[in-house]
Enzyme design. Structure first.
Site, mmCIF file in Angstrom:
data_model
loop_
_atom_site.group_PDB
_atom_site.id
_atom_site.type_symbol
_atom_site.label_atom_id
_atom_site.label_comp_id
_atom_site.label_asym_id
_atom_site.label_seq_id
_atom_site.Cartn_x
_atom_site.Cartn_y
_atom_site.Cartn_z
ATOM 1 N N ASN A 64 0.867 -1.180 0.000
ATOM 2 C CA ASN A 64 0.000 0.000 0.000
ATOM 3 C C ASN A 64 0.902 1.228 0.000
ATOM 4 O O ASN A 64 1.517 1.541 1.024
ATOM 5 C CB ASN A 64 -0.894 -0.030 1.251
ATOM 6 C CG ASN A 64 -1.726 1.230 1.398
ATOM 7 O OD1 ASN A 64 -1.770 2.069 0.500
ATOM 8 N ND2 ASN A 64 -2.388 1.365 2.550
ATOM 9 N N TRP A 65 0.994 1.884 -1.137
ATOM 10 C CA TRP A 65 1.902 3.035 -1.241
ATOM 11 C C TRP A 65 1.328 4.294 -0.586
ATOM 12 O O TRP A 65 2.024 5.287 -0.471
ATOM 13 C CB TRP A 65 2.214 3.308 -2.720
ATOM 14 C CG TRP A 65 3.269 2.396 -3.282
ATOM 15 C CD1 TRP A 65 3.660 1.183 -2.795
ATOM 16 C CD2 TRP A 65 4.094 2.636 -4.436
ATOM 17 N NE1 TRP A 65 4.660 0.650 -3.580
ATOM 18 C CE2 TRP A 65 4.938 1.521 -4.604
ATOM 19 C CE3 TRP A 65 4.175 3.678 -5.370
ATOM 20 C CZ2 TRP A 65 5.875 1.428 -5.622
ATOM 21 C CZ3 TRP A 65 5.097 3.585 -6.403
ATOM 22 C CH2 TRP A 65 5.948 2.474 -6.529
ATOM 23 N N LYS A 66 0.065 4.255 -0.187
ATOM 24 C CA LYS A 66 -0.569 5.436 0.429
ATOM 25 C C LYS A 66 -0.323 6.668 -0.455
ATOM 26 O O LYS A 66 -0.310 6.532 -1.674
ATOM 27 C CB LYS A 66 -0.063 5.611 1.866
ATOM 28 C CG LYS A 66 -0.189 4.302 2.677
ATOM 29 C CD LYS A 66 0.028 4.461 4.150
ATOM 30 C CE LYS A 66 -0.131 3.101 4.829
ATOM 31 N NZ LYS A 66 -0.047 3.154 6.279
ATOM 32 N N HIS B 77 -9.470 0.825 5.042
ATOM 33 C CA HIS B 77 -8.215 1.135 5.736
ATOM 34 C C HIS B 77 -8.481 2.141 6.853
ATOM 35 O O HIS B 77 -9.290 3.057 6.694
ATOM 36 C CB HIS B 77 -7.190 1.697 4.746
ATOM 37 C CG HIS B 77 -5.803 1.696 5.314
ATOM 38 N ND1 HIS B 77 -5.383 2.643 6.216
ATOM 39 C CD2 HIS B 77 -4.757 0.854 5.132
ATOM 40 C CE1 HIS B 77 -4.130 2.376 6.563
ATOM 41 N NE2 HIS B 77 -3.725 1.302 5.917
ATOM 42 N N GLU C 264 -6.850 4.582 7.853
ATOM 43 C CA GLU C 264 -6.606 5.989 7.484
ATOM 44 C C GLU C 264 -7.808 6.576 6.744
ATOM 45 O O GLU C 264 -8.090 7.765 6.848
ATOM 46 C CB GLU C 264 -5.308 6.087 6.661
ATOM 47 C CG GLU C 264 -4.091 5.881 7.570
ATOM 48 C CD GLU C 264 -2.859 5.324 6.889
ATOM 49 O OE1 GLU C 264 -2.784 5.336 5.646
ATOM 50 O OE2 GLU C 264 -1.952 4.846 7.623
ATOM 51 N N GLU D 105 -5.168 -5.106 10.394
ATOM 52 C CA GLU D 105 -4.197 -4.036 10.611
ATOM 53 C C GLU D 105 -4.528 -3.303 11.913
ATOM 54 O O GLU D 105 -5.368 -2.387 11.918
ATOM 55 C CB GLU D 105 -4.238 -3.027 9.459
ATOM 56 C CG GLU D 105 -3.840 -3.605 8.118
ATOM 57 C CD GLU D 105 -3.254 -2.545 7.189
ATOM 58 O OE1 GLU D 105 -2.205 -2.814 6.607
ATOM 59 O OE2 GLU D 105 -3.835 -1.448 7.084
ATOM 60 N N GLY E 81 2.786 2.131 10.921
ATOM 61 C CA GLY E 81 3.768 3.201 10.854
ATOM 62 C C GLY E 81 4.465 3.513 12.170
ATOM 63 O O GLY E 81 5.110 4.551 12.303
ATOM 64 N N SER F 99 3.626 -2.231 10.275
ATOM 65 C CA SER F 99 5.069 -2.277 10.560
ATOM 66 C C SER F 99 5.724 -3.595 10.148
ATOM 67 O O SER F 99 6.655 -4.063 10.808
ATOM 68 C CB SER F 99 5.346 -1.971 12.034
ATOM 69 O OG SER F 99 4.938 -0.648 12.359
ATOM 70 N N GLY G 282 3.064 -1.143 4.206
ATOM 71 C CA GLY G 282 3.087 0.275 3.876
ATOM 72 C C GLY G 282 4.496 0.720 3.527
ATOM 73 O O GLY G 282 4.984 0.498 2.422
ATOM 74 N N GLY G 283 5.173 1.323 4.478
ATOM 75 C CA GLY G 283 6.472 1.957 4.232
ATOM 76 C C GLY G 283 7.486 1.064 3.530
ATOM 77 O O GLY G 283 8.184 1.507 2.609
HETATM 78 P P1 13P Z 1 3.244 0.332 7.586
HETATM 79 O O1 13P Z 1 3.757 -0.962 6.989
HETATM 80 O O2 13P Z 1 3.970 1.533 7.094
HETATM 81 O O3 13P Z 1 3.141 0.234 9.082
HETATM 82 O O4 13P Z 1 1.737 0.517 7.035
HETATM 83 C C1 13P Z 1 0.840 -0.540 7.142
HETATM 84 C C2 13P Z 1 -0.393 -0.199 6.404
HETATM 85 O O5 13P Z 1 -1.166 0.651 6.809
HETATM 86 C C3 13P Z 1 -0.648 -0.915 5.142
HETATM 87 O O6 13P Z 1 -1.938 -0.702 4.680
#
Ligand code: 13P
Length: 248
Positions: free
Chosen positions: A9-11, A93, A95, A163, A169, A208, A229-230
């Site tokens: 997920n590149w957000k 998600h 967010e 999640e 994050g 994470s 994510g990251g």
């Molecule tokens: P991180 O891997 O950066 O913690 O993000 C997880 C996430 O929200 C994937 O959708």
């Protein structure tokens, strides 16, 4: 798509220059044997689809509006994501739930719209730190799963992602027992809701996930992969997570 899935997920990260990461990923995993899904910002989906071509990498959106089209400034529909080259979409998600006030009812409608456009759904659920501290984790996750899943969802077009909000994050990851407990509960819900086919729905862990903890997470019961994510932004780190999944 295989049962084991590494989804990125590149957000709200990435521009045209980031397409080089996809080239590197394709070169590193010409025949991955696990499912790979990249969900870039919507602005990159079409260009990324051209770069991917026939390589075994699926593309997804990060949300969609419930309507097919209409006067919804700034929104994007499931049909538009599909038209741009997406086969998947992340829905629910945290967010989106927090930044955009998306409720279970909204996410249910988005899920129906996504399925109507032929997209597979990566449905996210998870508790906040306060909810976990209050002992409400399984209640919250149960309510989200039951509230967001349409009765007629095709199990073969569904991927679940657990999640925990407090793990996203932050570098904090639940312990193995905590992950196994929630994944087991999600599996039981899927079986009761969807019958035997619910046993085949992949359940990803997200929050994470990094190259150095991926193998440990993939060894936990009922963990079929990760939503990253990251560490999915760079081919070098995401590739190591894919490799860990391949040998899990
Ligand atoms: P991180 O891997 O950066 O913690 O993000 C997880 C996430 O929200 C994937 O959708």
């Amino acid at each position: 798509m295989p049962r084991k899935i590494a989804a990125g997920n590149w957000k709200m990260h990435g521009d045209g220059a980031a397409l080089a990461e996809i080239d590197a990923l394709i070169a590193a995993h010409p025949d991955p044997g696990v499912g790979i899904v990249i969900c870039p910002p919507a602005t990159l989906i079409h260009r990324m689809a051209e770069r991917v071509g026939n390589a075994p990498i699926a593309l997804g959106g990060q949300s969609c509006h419930a309507a097919r089209s209409g006067a919804h400034t700034g929104d994007i529909s499931a049909a538009m994501l599909a038209d741009a080259g997406a086969s998947h979409v992340i829905l629910g998600h945290s967010e989106r739930r927090i930044d955009h006030g998306e409720t279970d009812a909204v996410i249910l409608a988005q899920t129906q719209s996504a399925r109507g456009a032929g997209l597979s759904v990566i449905l996210c659920v998870g508790e906040t730190a306060a909810q976990r501290d209050a002992g409400m984790t399984l209640d919250v996750v149960t309510r989200q799963v039951m509230g967001c899943l349409p009765d007629d969802i095709d199990p073969s077009a569904l991927i679940m992602a657990y999640e925990p909000v407090w793990a996203i994050g932050t570098g904090r990851v639940p312990d193995g027992d905590q992950i196994a407990q929630v994944h087991g509960a999600i599996r039981a819900l899927l079986l009761s809701r969807l019958g035997l086919a619910g046993g085949q729905v992949p359940i990803l862990y997200g929050g994470s996930v990094k190259p150095d903890n991926a193998a440990t997470i993939f060894a936990i019961a009922d963990v079929d992969g990760a939503l990253v994510g990251g560490a999915a932004l760079k081919a070098a780190s995401f590739s190591q997570i894919i490799t860990a999944l391949q040998s899990a």
